[in-house]
Write an enzyme that holds these catalytic residues in place. Structure first.
Site, mmCIF file in Angstrom:
data_model
loop_
_atom_site.group_PDB
_atom_site.id
_atom_site.type_symbol
_atom_site.label_atom_id
_atom_site.label_comp_id
_atom_site.label_asym_id
_atom_site.label_seq_id
_atom_site.Cartn_x
_atom_site.Cartn_y
_atom_site.Cartn_z
ATOM 1 N N THR A 12 0.869 -1.184 0.092
ATOM 2 C CA THR A 12 0.022 0.131 0.154
ATOM 3 C C THR A 12 1.060 1.343 -0.068
ATOM 4 O O THR A 12 0.379 2.383 -0.042
ATOM 5 C CB THR A 12 -0.756 0.140 1.150
ATOM 6 N N SER A 234 3.443 4.987 10.681
ATOM 7 C CA SER A 234 2.573 5.046 9.562
ATOM 8 C C SER A 234 3.608 5.114 8.264
ATOM 9 O O SER A 234 5.029 5.549 8.505
ATOM 10 C CB SER A 234 1.665 5.871 9.520
ATOM 11 N N LYS A 235 3.237 4.968 6.988
ATOM 12 C CA LYS A 235 4.148 5.289 5.913
ATOM 13 C C LYS A 235 4.646 6.819 5.938
ATOM 14 O O LYS A 235 5.557 7.114 5.677
ATOM 15 C CB LYS A 235 3.281 5.036 4.556
ATOM 16 N N GLN A 236 3.745 7.878 6.462
ATOM 17 C CA GLN A 236 4.341 9.269 6.612
ATOM 18 C C GLN A 236 5.458 9.356 7.868
ATOM 19 O O GLN A 236 6.415 9.790 7.585
ATOM 20 C CB GLN A 236 3.036 10.223 6.748
ATOM 21 N N SER A 237 4.886 8.964 8.901
ATOM 22 C CA SER A 237 5.877 9.148 10.218
ATOM 23 C C SER A 237 7.005 8.190 10.048
ATOM 24 O O SER A 237 7.927 8.656 10.870
ATOM 25 C CB SER A 237 5.120 8.744 11.437
#
Ligand code: GLU
Length: 288
Positions: A12, A234-237
């Protein structure tokens, strides 16, 4: 000793620090045992998975030096196997059709005890005028016990603590719990090493293995990486560039801080030679 491990990311987005930790732990455990390490893309969720992310993950693993054995397997190409196992369960009489929407379950469950235990609404048939949306497993209260190589002995009554869980989703896709069990068995996986966020899913998977007459692999659940706010990365953090400093951080997170700076290749070699799961902090989650 035969050892077949695997890493099974959901494509994802690119690997982040949390998924890098899971990849590294399972690679090291397999390589330290002289075993094989398979790669499987869990891309059944069509709305969330995309091929760009799968390609990016392969690139990141290559760049880190985490090589895999054999062809990459894609769950989206294996739906016939999942359907076959589902039919086996249906013939055994442990599957029923459910007409509840997600919203209905969230509501009724919250009204009972605040968790997401399926209340069993459709266990004895769908109410007239409702259509079947999902297929669920009829669970039993007998507790599932298992030994995790890091987390120790665990016991869960799937019926009481999870409830009848979904095997085929409303969009027609096989559920993760079913697909993972079928794949681990078809690929001959002996050792599952993954994040402890899946610890509570393991009894569901063992229950399915038992019902399908499949062997249960050994399990090792490593701590999940949390951000400063205590949330799962997460993918962002948790974005990583997949280079030596990321590997070094992931090794330290797993209790294997290297003695000094080394290039990525030497780091992996050092870690493989010094890999000892007893050094991994025995926790379900840790701030990264
Ligand atoms: N695809 C799952 C994830 O990315 C992992 C499944 C597994 O290792 O069993 O969280």
């Amino acid at each position: 000793m035969t050892y077949i491990g695997r890493f099974a990311p959901s494509p994802t987005g690119p690997l982040h620090f949390g998924s890098l930790v899971a990849a590294l732990a399972s690679w090291l455990d397999a390589r330290a045992a002289g075993g094989r390490w398979l790669l499987r893309m869990e891309d059944l969720d069509r709305a969330r998975a995309h091929t760009g992310a799968a390609r990016e993950i392969l690139r990141q693993l290559e760049r880190l030096g985490l090589g895999w054995d054999g062809p990459v397997s894609y769950q989206s190409a294996r739906t016939a196997s999942y359907e076959h196992s589902l039919e086996q369960l249906q013939r055994a009489g442990v599957v029923y059709a459910c007409g509840c929407t997600r919203q209905e379950i969230a509501d009724s469950t919250l009204a009972i005890d605040g968790s997401r235990i399926y209340p069993g609404t459709c266990r004895n048939g769908i109410a007239p005028g409702r259509r079947a949306r999902t297929l669920r497993l009829r669970t039993t209260a007998a507790p599932i016990r298992f030994h995790d190589r890091l987390q120790g002995e665990l016991t869960q009554s799937v019926a009481r603590e999870v409830g009848d869980f979904v095997l085929r989703r409303a969009d027609g896709a096989p559920a993760y719990q079913l697909a993972v069990v079928v794949d681990d068995a078809d690929q001959g996986v002996t050792d599952v090493v993954r994040g402890a966020d899946l610890l509570d899913s393991t009894p569901r998977q063992i229950l399915l293995q038992q019902l399908l007459g499949l062997p249960t692999p050994r399990y090792l659940h490593v701590p999940v990486a949390l951000d400063a706010a205590g949330e799962k990365l997460s993918k962002q953090s948790g974005a990583v560039s997949a280079d030596a400093p990321d590997l070094e951080r992931a090794l330290a997170f797993l209790g294997h801080a290297p003695p000094g700076p080394m290039p990525a290749r030497e780091l992996l070699d050092w870690a493989r030679r010094h890999w000892d799961p007893a050094r991994i902090p025995r926790q379900r989650a840790i701030r990264a």
